[in-house]
Write an enzyme that holds these catalytic residues in place. Structure first.
Site: not given
Length: 137
Positions: A110, A121-123
């Protein structure tokens, strides 16, 4: 007992709908959608995030709807290095990462960033997807 099948949509309370929609479109590749009454959202895959301005809340609403109180995780199939480069080239500060975490279906890698309202916001990318891509090359 209730049997829940899936999430239909989420609602984010934002300070500025235009600014939020532009960020989610430009940075995260979502598309802006307009609903009756000029209400807007961003959409990706089969998911929608409705954007409600803090100054014009739609009833009923959460008990304490405030911009910047959400923590969302989005999954990508792109290599995390490409996501990292895209964020850097758009002057988006990476709060943390890449780091290993656990997603719904197993290990993920992540990156963390913040949207214009300060939402975390985590991608993430599932690690087995990364391994499958590496094995195929």
């Amino acid at each position: 007992m209730i049997n829940i099948d899936r999430v239909d949509h989420l609602v984010l309370t934002v300070a500025d709908v235009d600014r939020a929609a532009e960020f989610y479109e430009r940075i995260l590749g979502m598309r802006t959608v307009t609903f009756p009454g000029d209400r807007r959202a961003v959409s990706f895959g089969q998911q929608t995030i409705k954007l409600h301005a803090a100054s014009e809340l739609v009833e009923p609403t959460a008990t304490h709807p405030v911009p910047g109180s959400a923590n969302l995780c989005f999954v990508t199939e792109q290599p995390i290095s490409e996501v990292q480069e895209h964020l850097r080239s758009n002057d988006v500060r990476i709060e943390e990462g890449p780091v290993g975490r656990t997603g719904t279906f197993g290990p993920i890698t992540s990156l963390y960033l913040r949207d214009p309202d300060g939402n975390l916001i985590e991608v993430a990318r599932y690690d087995e997807e990364a391994e499958a891509t590496t094995s195929a090359e």
